[in-house]
Design a protein around this motif. Structure first.
Motif, PDB file in Angstrom:
ATOM      1  N   ALA A 158     -18.482  -1.730 -10.785  1.00 45.64           N
ATOM      2  CA  ALA A 158     -18.195  -1.336  -9.401  1.00 45.64           C
ATOM      3  C   ALA A 158     -19.202  -0.296  -8.954  1.00 45.64           C
ATOM      4  O   ALA A 158     -19.920   0.299  -9.761  1.00 45.64           O
ATOM      5  CB  ALA A 158     -16.772  -0.787  -9.277  1.00 45.64           C
ATOM      6  N   THR A 159     -19.276  -0.094  -7.630  1.00 47.93           N
ATOM      7  CA  THR A 159     -20.178   0.904  -7.072  1.00 47.93           C
ATOM      8  C   THR A 159     -19.595   2.294  -7.300  1.00 47.93           C
ATOM      9  O   THR A 159     -18.483   2.587  -6.851  1.00 47.93           O
ATOM     10  CB  THR A 159     -20.370   0.672  -5.570  1.00 47.93           C
ATOM     11  OG1 THR A 159     -20.726  -0.693  -5.357  1.00 47.93           O
ATOM     12  CG2 THR A 159     -21.447   1.578  -5.009  1.00 47.93           C
ATOM     13  N   THR A 160     -20.335   3.127  -7.991  1.00 42.04           N
ATOM     14  CA  THR A 160     -19.831   4.461  -8.342  1.00 42.04           C
ATOM     15  C   THR A 160     -19.500   5.275  -7.102  1.00 42.04           C
ATOM     16  O   THR A 160     -18.449   5.918  -7.031  1.00 42.04           O
ATOM     17  CB  THR A 160     -20.874   5.194  -9.199  1.00 42.04           C
ATOM     18  OG1 THR A 160     -21.145   4.421 -10.374  1.00 42.04           O
ATOM     19  CG2 THR A 160     -20.375   6.556  -9.610  1.00 42.04           C
ATOM     20  N   SER A 161     -20.379   5.266  -6.094  1.00 45.95           N
ATOM     21  CA  SER A 161     -20.138   6.070  -4.898  1.00 45.95           C
ATOM     22  C   SER A 161     -18.894   5.604  -4.157  1.00 45.95           C
ATOM     23  O   SER A 161     -18.147   6.422  -3.610  1.00 45.95           O
ATOM     24  CB  SER A 161     -21.362   6.006  -3.982  1.00 45.95           C
ATOM     25  OG  SER A 161     -21.685   4.674  -3.664  1.00 45.95           O
ATOM     26  N   ALA A 162     -18.637   4.279  -4.142  1.00 46.17           N
ATOM     27  CA  ALA A 162     -17.463   3.775  -3.437  1.00 46.17           C
ATOM     28  C   ALA A 162     -16.179   4.215  -4.127  1.00 46.17           C
ATOM     29  O   ALA A 162     -15.237   4.687  -3.483  1.00 46.17           O
ATOM     30  CB  ALA A 162     -17.523   2.248  -3.343  1.00 46.17           C
ATOM     31  N   VAL A 163     -16.123   4.074  -5.456  1.00 43.83           N
ATOM     32  CA  VAL A 163     -14.917   4.465  -6.191  1.00 43.83           C
ATOM     33  C   VAL A 163     -14.715   5.974  -6.092  1.00 43.83           C
ATOM     34  O   VAL A 163     -13.584   6.460  -5.962  1.00 43.83           O
ATOM     35  CB  VAL A 163     -15.022   4.006  -7.662  1.00 43.83           C
ATOM     36  CG1 VAL A 163     -13.819   4.481  -8.466  1.00 43.83           C
ATOM     37  CG2 VAL A 163     -15.149   2.497  -7.737  1.00 43.83           C
ATOM     38  N   ARG A 164     -15.786   6.737  -6.132  1.00 48.66           N
ATOM     39  CA  ARG A 164     -15.660   8.189  -6.000  1.00 48.66           C
ATOM     40  C   ARG A 164     -15.031   8.559  -4.658  1.00 48.66           C
ATOM     41  O   ARG A 164     -14.146   9.416  -4.581  1.00 48.66           O
ATOM     42  CB  ARG A 164     -17.027   8.851  -6.138  1.00 48.66           C
ATOM     43  CG  ARG A 164     -16.957  10.371  -6.039  1.00 48.66           C
ATOM     44  CD  ARG A 164     -18.321  11.009  -5.986  1.00 48.66           C
ATOM     45  NE  ARG A 164     -19.043  10.835  -7.244  1.00 48.66           N
ATOM     46  CZ  ARG A 164     -20.137  10.107  -7.379  1.00 48.66           C
ATOM     47  NH1 ARG A 164     -20.643   9.473  -6.318  1.00 48.66           N
ATOM     48  NH2 ARG A 164     -20.745   9.996  -8.537  1.00 48.66           N
ATOM     49  N   GLN A 165     -15.472   7.888  -3.575  1.00 51.76           N
ATOM     50  CA  GLN A 165     -14.917   8.198  -2.262  1.00 51.76           C
ATOM     51  C   GLN A 165     -13.460   7.779  -2.140  1.00 51.76           C
ATOM     52  O   GLN A 165     -12.660   8.452  -1.483  1.00 51.76           O
ATOM     53  CB  GLN A 165     -15.754   7.514  -1.177  1.00 51.76           C
ATOM     54  CG  GLN A 165     -17.086   8.180  -0.920  1.00 51.76           C
ATOM     55  CD  GLN A 165     -16.934   9.656  -0.592  1.00 51.76           C
ATOM     56  OE1 GLN A 165     -16.201  10.037   0.306  1.00 51.76           O
ATOM     57  NE2 GLN A 165     -17.613  10.486  -1.363  1.00 51.76           N
ATOM     58  N   ILE A 166     -13.079   6.677  -2.780  1.00 54.72           N
ATOM     59  CA  ILE A 166     -11.671   6.264  -2.761  1.00 54.72           C
ATOM     60  C   ILE A 166     -10.804   7.333  -3.395  1.00 54.72           C
ATOM     61  O   ILE A 166      -9.769   7.747  -2.836  1.00 54.72           O
ATOM     62  CB  ILE A 166     -11.504   4.914  -3.486  1.00 54.72           C
ATOM     63  CG1 ILE A 166     -12.234   3.806  -2.735  1.00 54.72           C
ATOM     64  CG2 ILE A 166     -10.025   4.557  -3.621  1.00 54.72           C
ATOM     65  CD1 ILE A 166     -12.278   2.490  -3.478  1.00 54.72           C
TER      66      ILE A 166
END
Length: 443
Positions: A331-339
């Motif tokens: 998964a995209t690290t930045s996307a999961v971090r923002q979630i």
């Protein structure tokens, strides 16, 4: 409107097709010409080597001590010059120059070949019981090899001219055939640029042009959706930046207005919150660029460690833990971090008591639960809080909508698993197992 003074499309196609074909034919012809020249020279050298070996085999082995005419064997090539030379390159008998450097080089006992005064010369040592004391030199005029080469070059040049002429004829026909659908596509693209998202490209029967037309139609249909998405993303960015920025400013204002406040501690807190805000901006910009998903394995422990490092900013107890070995997730690290940032920020702003973040393997995927001990979601449907509107519930707005859209973009889901006390669960599918990696043993 297009530039009326520019070169017509049909002429561009004609010049391009004919020019590329001509260049390719010329380069191929030159390459073949060099290859033919080398081939004919190699054939001539091979013929002379054979003749030199035959003469050396029939020559007397004492020819160096008793120079005399040598009877040449039958079957030698026509137009050649045969001479017998000493090891120092001086001629003993036969035809050829009085001194031959290539004959002198044969003193090492091996055949040699070189050009000498317009003659292709090949040598071979004459075997002798007393040592290699004489050398056979066989020569062929370079003009004989050049005549064969020139004839082949003329044939290739004529063939190249015929091919170039045919290419010009085909290019003229193809330029007419390709120009019309391209002109139609140009008109459709101009209409799309003017904001007409209902453009349709007329079919021409040319597969590539029709595929381009269909792609243009798909692009037109998606542009409207893309514009809405950009507007929504701008709103999401504003929402995501407002909370940490407000906290940073409030902390600094409180430190300045409170007598005896620890300004150094307030500055350190502001720096930490500023760094966190910078990370959020980097993540959002990375997502906005839409450069393609990062499908590397997600480092879940590192993300959990980042959340745990925010205990001081949370203002309430924050527990982060992982249960057992976690599955590999791409998964995209930045996307999961923002979630996870959205879920924790909502728990801080609208929840109560301890905040808990737990990651676990649910068999076939990864589940990350974010919960708190607050009153939860009341008088509101569980799905409504994910809608992009501020009236969905008390304090829940576009942040959860952003989190859900990011989760779906990663092939996962974000659900409210329990209303009160609330538990938000991020579900991500596990990646396929790779044979070269062994499974981790449970601790």
């Amino acid at each position: 409107m297009g530039d009326a003074t520019g070169v017509p499309l049909r002429r561009r196609l004609l010049v391009t097709i004919a020019g590329v074909t001509t260049l390719a034919v010329v380069l191929l012809t030159l390459t073949l010409a060099v290859a033919v020249q080398r081939l004919y020279r190699s054939e001539a050298v091979a013929t002379l080597e054979r003749d030199a070996a035959r003469v050396a085999a029939t020559a007397p082995d004492d020819i160096a001590a008793r120079p005399r005419p040598v009877a040449l064997p039958e079957g030698l090539s026509g137009g050649i010059v045969v001479g017998i030379y000493r090891a120092d390159g001086a001629r003993l008998t036969g035809d050829g120059p009085a001194a031959s450097p290539v004959a002198a080089a044969t003193s090492d006992g091996r055949p040699h070949q070189a050009d000498e005064a317009g003659v292709l010369a090949v040598t071979a040592p004459i075997p002798s019981d007393e040592g290699r004391r004489a050398v056979v030199r066989v020569g062929m005029p370079d003009a004989a090899v050049a005549r064969r080469t020139d004839g082949a070059w003329l044939l290739m040049a004529a063939f190249a001219l015929v091919v170039i002429g045919l290419a010009v004829m085909v290019a003229r026909s193809q330029s007419r055939r390709l120009a019309l659908p391209l002109e139609r596509l140009t008109g459709a693209a101009q209409a799309l640029g003017d904001g007409d998202f209902s453009v349709r490209a007329q079919r021409s029967g040319i597969r590539e042009a029709d595929e381009a037309g269909r792609a243009l139609e798909v692009t037109a249909r998606r542009l409207g959706t893309l514009l809405d998405r950009e507007r929504a993303f701008s709103a999401d960015v504003s929402h995501q930046l407002r909370t940490p920025l407000t906290g940073l400013l409030l902390g600094l204002e409180a430190a300045l207005e409170r007598p005896g406040a620890d300004l150094e501690a307030a500055a350190r807190t502001a720096v930490r919150r500023g760094e966190h805000l910078r990370d959020i901006i980097d993540d959002l910009l990375r997502l906005a660029r839409d450069a393609g998903p990062d499908r590397e394995p997600l480092d879940v422990p590192a993300l959990l460690a980042e959340l745990e490092a925010r205990r001081e900013d949370a203002g309430r107890p924050l527990t982060v833990r992982a249960h057992g070995p976690l599955p590999v997730v791409h998964a995209t690290t930045s996307a999961v971090r923002q979630i996870l940032e959205v879920l924790v920020d909502n728990a801080v702003a609208h929840g109560g008591g301890r905040i808990t973040v737990e990651a676990s393997d649910i068999g076939g995927g990864l589940a990350v639960d974010v919960s708190d001990e607050g009153p939860g979601v009341v008088d509101t449907d569980a799905e409504d809080i994910f809608e992009r509107r501020r009236s969905a519930g008390p304090g829940y707005g576009i942040g959860l909508a952003l989190a859900r859209s990011l989760a779906e973009a990663e092939g996962g889901r974000l659900v409210l698993r329990r209303l009160a006390p609330p538990i938000f669960t991020l579900l991500l599918p596990a990646a396929e197992r790779r044979p070269e990696r062994g499974d981790a043993s449970p601790a």
